[in-house]
Design a protein around this motif. Structure first.
Motif, mmCIF file in Angstrom:
data_model
loop_
_atom_site.group_PDB
_atom_site.id
_atom_site.type_symbol
_atom_site.label_atom_id
_atom_site.label_comp_id
_atom_site.label_asym_id
_atom_site.label_seq_id
_atom_site.Cartn_x
_atom_site.Cartn_y
_atom_site.Cartn_z
ATOM 1 N N LEU A 155 17.695 11.507 20.286
ATOM 2 C CA LEU A 155 16.588 12.822 20.912
ATOM 3 C C LEU A 155 16.710 13.804 19.313
ATOM 4 O O LEU A 155 15.566 14.137 19.176
ATOM 5 N N TYR A 156 17.928 14.056 18.859
ATOM 6 C CA TYR A 156 17.881 14.745 17.622
ATOM 7 C C TYR A 156 17.059 14.109 16.755
ATOM 8 O O TYR A 156 16.320 14.716 16.072
ATOM 9 N N ARG A 157 17.464 12.813 16.124
ATOM 10 C CA ARG A 157 16.544 12.370 15.282
ATOM 11 C C ARG A 157 15.236 11.973 15.437
ATOM 12 O O ARG A 157 14.374 12.042 14.286
ATOM 13 N N THR A 158 14.595 11.998 16.487
ATOM 14 C CA THR A 158 13.184 11.806 16.842
ATOM 15 C C THR A 158 12.785 13.073 17.311
ATOM 16 O O THR A 158 11.843 13.886 16.545
ATOM 17 N N GLY A 159 12.559 13.321 18.589
ATOM 18 C CA GLY A 159 12.022 14.355 19.053
ATOM 19 C C GLY A 159 12.280 15.824 18.892
ATOM 20 O O GLY A 159 11.499 16.555 18.458
ATOM 21 N N LEU A 160 13.501 16.063 18.561
ATOM 22 C CA LEU A 160 14.032 17.340 18.344
ATOM 23 C C LEU A 160 13.623 18.021 17.010
ATOM 24 O O LEU A 160 13.033 18.927 16.824
ATOM 25 N N THR A 161 13.681 16.998 16.054
ATOM 26 C CA THR A 161 13.394 17.347 14.460
ATOM 27 C C THR A 161 11.821 17.485 14.640
ATOM 28 O O THR A 161 11.391 18.208 13.842
ATOM 29 N N ALA A 162 11.225 16.451 14.920
ATOM 30 C CA ALA A 162 9.885 16.506 14.781
ATOM 31 C C ALA A 162 9.094 17.243 15.496
ATOM 32 O O ALA A 162 8.215 18.221 14.867
ATOM 33 N N TYR A 163 9.504 17.851 16.608
ATOM 34 C CA TYR A 163 8.723 19.022 17.279
ATOM 35 C C TYR A 163 8.930 20.447 16.666
ATOM 36 O O TYR A 163 8.095 21.167 16.427
ATOM 37 N N GLN A 164 10.176 20.487 16.150
ATOM 38 C CA GLN A 164 10.694 21.716 15.323
ATOM 39 C C GLN A 164 9.743 22.029 14.278
ATOM 40 O O GLN A 164 9.576 23.106 13.985
ATOM 41 N N GLY A 165 9.144 21.043 13.529
ATOM 42 C CA GLY A 165 8.439 21.333 12.272
ATOM 43 C C GLY A 165 6.759 21.430 12.853
ATOM 44 O O GLY A 165 6.328 21.463 11.828
ATOM 45 N N MET A 166 6.492 21.255 13.767
ATOM 46 C CA MET A 166 5.284 21.268 14.163
ATOM 47 C C MET A 166 4.495 22.878 14.142
ATOM 48 O O MET A 166 5.129 23.687 14.860
ATOM 49 N N GLY A 212 10.519 26.659 19.710
ATOM 50 C CA GLY A 212 11.793 26.315 20.045
ATOM 51 C C GLY A 212 11.850 25.047 20.569
ATOM 52 O O GLY A 212 10.889 24.647 21.420
ATOM 53 N N VAL A 213 13.196 24.571 20.468
ATOM 54 C CA VAL A 213 13.183 23.058 21.197
ATOM 55 C C VAL A 213 14.644 23.077 21.917
ATOM 56 O O VAL A 213 15.545 23.552 21.169
ATOM 57 N N VAL A 214 14.733 22.712 22.926
ATOM 58 C CA VAL A 214 16.099 22.864 23.772
ATOM 59 C C VAL A 214 16.411 21.440 24.316
ATOM 60 O O VAL A 214 15.285 20.731 25.024
ATOM 61 N N ALA A 215 17.544 20.783 24.296
ATOM 62 C CA ALA A 215 17.863 19.641 24.909
ATOM 63 C C ALA A 215 19.114 20.102 25.921
ATOM 64 O O ALA A 215 20.030 20.460 25.497
ATOM 65 N N PHE A 238 14.596 18.009 28.319
ATOM 66 C CA PHE A 238 13.982 18.161 27.075
ATOM 67 C C PHE A 238 12.934 19.200 27.283
ATOM 68 O O PHE A 238 12.017 18.996 27.975
ATOM 69 N N VAL A 239 13.333 20.450 26.597
ATOM 70 C CA VAL A 239 12.219 21.580 26.723
ATOM 71 C C VAL A 239 11.708 21.884 25.258
ATOM 72 O O VAL A 239 12.412 22.318 24.488
ATOM 73 N N THR A 240 10.481 21.771 24.901
ATOM 74 C CA THR A 240 9.940 22.473 23.923
ATOM 75 C C THR A 240 9.056 23.623 24.129
ATOM 76 O O THR A 240 8.512 23.679 25.195
ATOM 77 N N LEU A 241 9.110 24.892 23.634
ATOM 78 C CA LEU A 241 8.346 26.136 23.399
ATOM 79 C C LEU A 241 7.313 26.025 22.541
ATOM 80 O O LEU A 241 7.333 25.974 21.429
#
Length: 104
Positions: free
Chosen positions: A22-33, A38-41, A54-57
């Motif tokens: 999750l960290y290597r794919t979704g969390l870091t990818a969404y964070q830079g969009m 915010g991103v929370v797992a 998994f929550v993206t804000l």
């Protein structure tokens, strides 16, 4: 503000590997969009399963990737090439944040 949620589960022995995925794919990818605020797992262990939420804000519905149509929400799942998931939501869910108290 919009919160997009998605739920998946692994066997408990794969919990750390999936969190790393999750960290290597979704969390870091969404964070830079653009528009992401915010991103929370979240994780909980229930018997032999590790459940993840998994929550993206996002600033607005317009800033959420792929908009919010039903067909586009299907593709919101983070790919799992290692097949660690034993269960997951077929679709992501978008929620309008209508109340926020304190720091989030």
């Amino acid at each position: 503000m919009i919160a997009r949620t998605w739920h998946g589960a692994t066997r408990v022995e794969h919990a750390e590997a999936y969190l790393d995925h999750l960290y290597r794919t979704g969390l870091t990818a969404y964070q830079g969009m653009p528009g992401n605020v915010g991103v929370v797992a979240l994780r909980r262990i229930v018997a032999d399963r590790a459940e993840f939420l998994f929550v993206t804000l996002w600033e607005s519905a317009q800033s959420v990737p792929h908009g919010a149509s039903h067909d586009e929400l299907r593709s919101a799942r983070i790919p799992d090439p290692e097949r660690l998931l034993v269960d997951c939501d077929e679709y992501a869910s978008d929620y309008e944040i209508v109340l926020q108290v304190g720091r989030a």
